[in-house]
Design a protein around this motif. Structure first.
Motif, PDB file in Angstrom:
ATOM      1  N   ALA A 104      11.282  12.201   6.157  1.00 21.74           N
ATOM      2  CA  ALA A 104      11.003  10.784   6.426  1.00 21.74           C
ATOM      3  C   ALA A 104       9.558  10.573   6.865  1.00 21.74           C
ATOM      4  CB  ALA A 104      11.960  10.261   7.496  1.00 21.74           C
ATOM      5  N   ILE A 105       9.033  11.458   7.713  1.00 22.38           N
ATOM      6  CA  ILE A 105       7.656  11.297   8.190  1.00 22.38           C
ATOM      7  C   ILE A 105       6.658  11.517   7.056  1.00 22.38           C
ATOM      8  CG2 ILE A 105       7.482  13.689   8.974  1.00 22.38           C
ATOM      9  CD1 ILE A 105       5.818  10.589  10.562  1.00 22.38           C
ATOM     10  N   GLN A 110       2.804   8.207   3.236  1.00 22.39           N
ATOM     11  CA  GLN A 110       2.305   7.683   1.954  1.00 22.39           C
ATOM     12  C   GLN A 110       1.443   6.438   2.187  1.00 22.39           C
ATOM     13  OE1 GLN A 110       2.918   9.788  -0.763  1.00 22.39           O
ATOM     14  NE2 GLN A 110       3.685  10.847   1.058  1.00 22.39           N
ATOM     15  N   SER A 111       1.489   5.923   3.413  1.00 23.03           N
ATOM     16  CA  SER A 111       0.626   4.793   3.769  1.00 23.03           C
ATOM     17  C   SER A 111      -0.844   5.165   3.612  1.00 23.03           C
ATOM     18  CB  SER A 111       0.898   4.355   5.212  1.00 23.03           C
ATOM     19  OG  SER A 111       0.696   5.429   6.115  1.00 23.03           O
ATOM     20  N   VAL A 112      -1.157   6.473   3.617  1.00 22.92           N
ATOM     21  CA  VAL A 112      -2.532   6.933   3.435  1.00 22.92           C
ATOM     22  C   VAL A 112      -3.083   6.441   2.101  1.00 22.92           C
ATOM     23  CG1 VAL A 112      -3.999   8.965   3.142  1.00 22.92           C
ATOM     24  CG2 VAL A 112      -2.234   8.953   4.909  1.00 22.92           C
ATOM     25  N   PHE A 161      14.013   5.483  -0.699  1.00 26.79           N
ATOM     26  CA  PHE A 161      13.740   4.047  -0.841  1.00 26.79           C
ATOM     27  C   PHE A 161      13.277   3.441   0.486  1.00 26.79           C
ATOM     28  CE2 PHE A 161      15.475  -0.319  -0.464  1.00 26.79           C
ATOM     29  CZ  PHE A 161      14.726  -0.940  -1.454  1.00 26.79           C
ATOM     30  N   TRP A 162      14.042   3.688   1.565  1.00 27.70           N
ATOM     31  CA  TRP A 162      13.676   3.121   2.866  1.00 27.70           C
ATOM     32  C   TRP A 162      12.394   3.749   3.401  1.00 27.70           C
ATOM     33  CZ3 TRP A 162      15.790  -1.242   3.398  1.00 27.70           C
ATOM     34  CH2 TRP A 162      17.138  -1.478   3.114  1.00 27.70           C
ATOM     35  N   GLY A 163      12.177   5.031   3.131  1.00 27.46           N
ATOM     36  CA  GLY A 163      10.967   5.702   3.602  1.00 27.46           C
ATOM     37  C   GLY A 163       9.708   5.133   2.962  1.00 27.46           C
ATOM     38  N   LEU A 164       9.761   4.856   1.663  1.00 29.30           N
ATOM     39  CA  LEU A 164       8.611   4.275   0.973  1.00 29.30           C
ATOM     40  C   LEU A 164       8.374   2.827   1.406  1.00 29.30           C
ATOM     41  CD1 LEU A 164       9.073   5.731  -2.625  1.00 29.30           C
ATOM     42  CD2 LEU A 164       7.414   6.421  -0.881  1.00 29.30           C
ATOM     43  N   SER A 169       5.181  -1.081   4.659  1.00 23.74           N
ATOM     44  CA  SER A 169       5.142  -1.957   5.820  1.00 23.74           C
ATOM     45  C   SER A 169       4.129  -1.465   6.854  1.00 23.74           C
ATOM     46  CB  SER A 169       6.536  -2.049   6.439  1.00 23.74           C
ATOM     47  OG  SER A 169       6.555  -2.901   7.537  1.00 23.74           O
ATOM     48  N   TYR A 170       4.069  -0.143   7.041  1.00 24.50           N
ATOM     49  CA  TYR A 170       3.125   0.454   7.985  1.00 24.50           C
ATOM     50  C   TYR A 170       1.686   0.196   7.542  1.00 24.50           C
ATOM     51  CZ  TYR A 170       1.258   4.039  11.153  1.00 24.50           C
ATOM     52  OH  TYR A 170       0.576   4.704  12.141  1.00 24.50           O
TER      53      TYR A 170
END
Length: 327
Positions: A104-105, A110-112, A161-164, A169-170
């Motif tokens: 999950a982390i 992937q926000s990078v 799906f929720w992780g992406l 969102s982050y």
């Protein structure tokens, strides 16, 4: 003096990132004790609001000068921006329901490269060659860190799906928090943004747990969406003085304060590199407290992602020359 300030900034940002990295492990532990996602997120934001209200009250009383107040427009923008905080926590904690914390982390990180895409879209300019290379390294590292090539590893698509979504969102949280009402005191700005996040979390509580309990229509919709009957029960208030208190203090109160103190001293580039400590800390906590198995190939992937973050935030030769030419 300048060197001391940089060290101070690095320490504060590193501590804040490390604390953030612990959260998902505590959430997973709360799940094992029967608490639901809506209970975890609601308790975190509810107690976080109380804590920030107290801090704002103390700051107002002890301040020797009047603190700036936001305009009506700024309040609306901050509340709207704060909804991304609520969505990030909600999506991230939902992902932890289906997949390991260590996976999950990695998805959250992937926000990078998400931020690279958003930045290119907003500036209407292609990213630099170095950022493109860093993005490719992140994607390669993600493949290794999730061990997707190993057929023995089962990755639930719900968790992916929720992780992406959490990563997306982050990304929005990072962009909005650094551009809106930067003149406001840290506590005041954080409180207003947290109100926006609380709206999202409280709405989820109603539609996921309270509503289905009293409405057959909402229950039917919820079951069709999740196929999970665990959430359809009265709210368990014991979460408030168990995991909720931990998540509020170490999730919505302390890290934002540490980041707001540290980033001005460390700088955005160095601060971003140091904040990536969240990734290895989260994996280590899951390994130690949850007993999650982390293979050597996954550590290689994590190392690649960390390298890409450093590469993406290193100053260019042009930026170095500009700094050296300053008096």
């Amino acid at each position: 003096m300048e060197k001391r300030n940089i060290i101070k900034g690095v320490l504060f940002v590193g501590l804040g990132a490390s604390i953030y990295g612990m959260l998902a492990t505590f959430v997973k532990m709360a799940y094992k004790e029967g608490y639901t996602t809506s209970e975890v997120t609601t308790s975190q934001f509810m107690l976080g609001l109380v804590g920030l209200l107290l801090l704002n009250f103390i700051q107002t009383l002890t301040s020797k000068q009047s603190l700036p107040s936001p305009t009506g427009k700024e309040v609306r923008m901050l509340v709207l921006a704060g909804t991304s905080m609520g969505f990030t926590s909600l999506f991230y904690y939902l992902a932890v329901q289906y997949i390991n914390v260590s996976i999950a982390i990695v998805l959250l990180m992937q926000s990078v490269w998400f931020s690279v895409v958003v930045e290119a879209f907003l500036n209407k300019k292609l990213p630099s060659f170095r950022k493109i290379i860093a993005t490719m390294i992140v994607l390669l590292g993600t493949g290794l860190a999730t061990n997707i090539i190993n057929q023995d590893i089962h990755l639930d698509w719900h968790g992916i799906f929720w992780g992406l979504l959490a990563a997306a969102s982050y990304t929005m949280t990072m962009f909005t928090s650094n551009t809106i009402a930067t003149h406001l005191p840290v506590f005041r700005k954080s409180l207003i943004m947290l109100c926006g996040g609380a709206i999202v979390v409280f709405l989820f509580l109603f539609f996921a747990q309270i509503g289905p309990l009293y409405s057959d229509g909402l229950k039917s919709v919820y079951l069709n969406f999740t196929e999970n009957t665990q959430h359809i029960r009265p709210f368990d208030y014991s979460i408030l003085w168990t995991y909720g208190l931990i998540l509020a203090v170490f999730g919505t109160i302390i890290p934002p304060i540490l980041f707001n103190i540290g980033f001005p001293h460390a700088g955005l580039g160095l601060g971003s590199i140091v904040s990536s400590l969240e990734l290895p800390v989260s994996v280590m906590m899951a390994y130690i407290l949850l007993g999650e198995k982390v293979l050597w190939v996954q550590w290689m992937g994590i190392a690649l992602i960390l390298f890409a973050i450093v590469l993406m935030n290193l100053p260019s030769k042009k930026e170095i020359l500009i700094v050296e030419s300053l008096p």
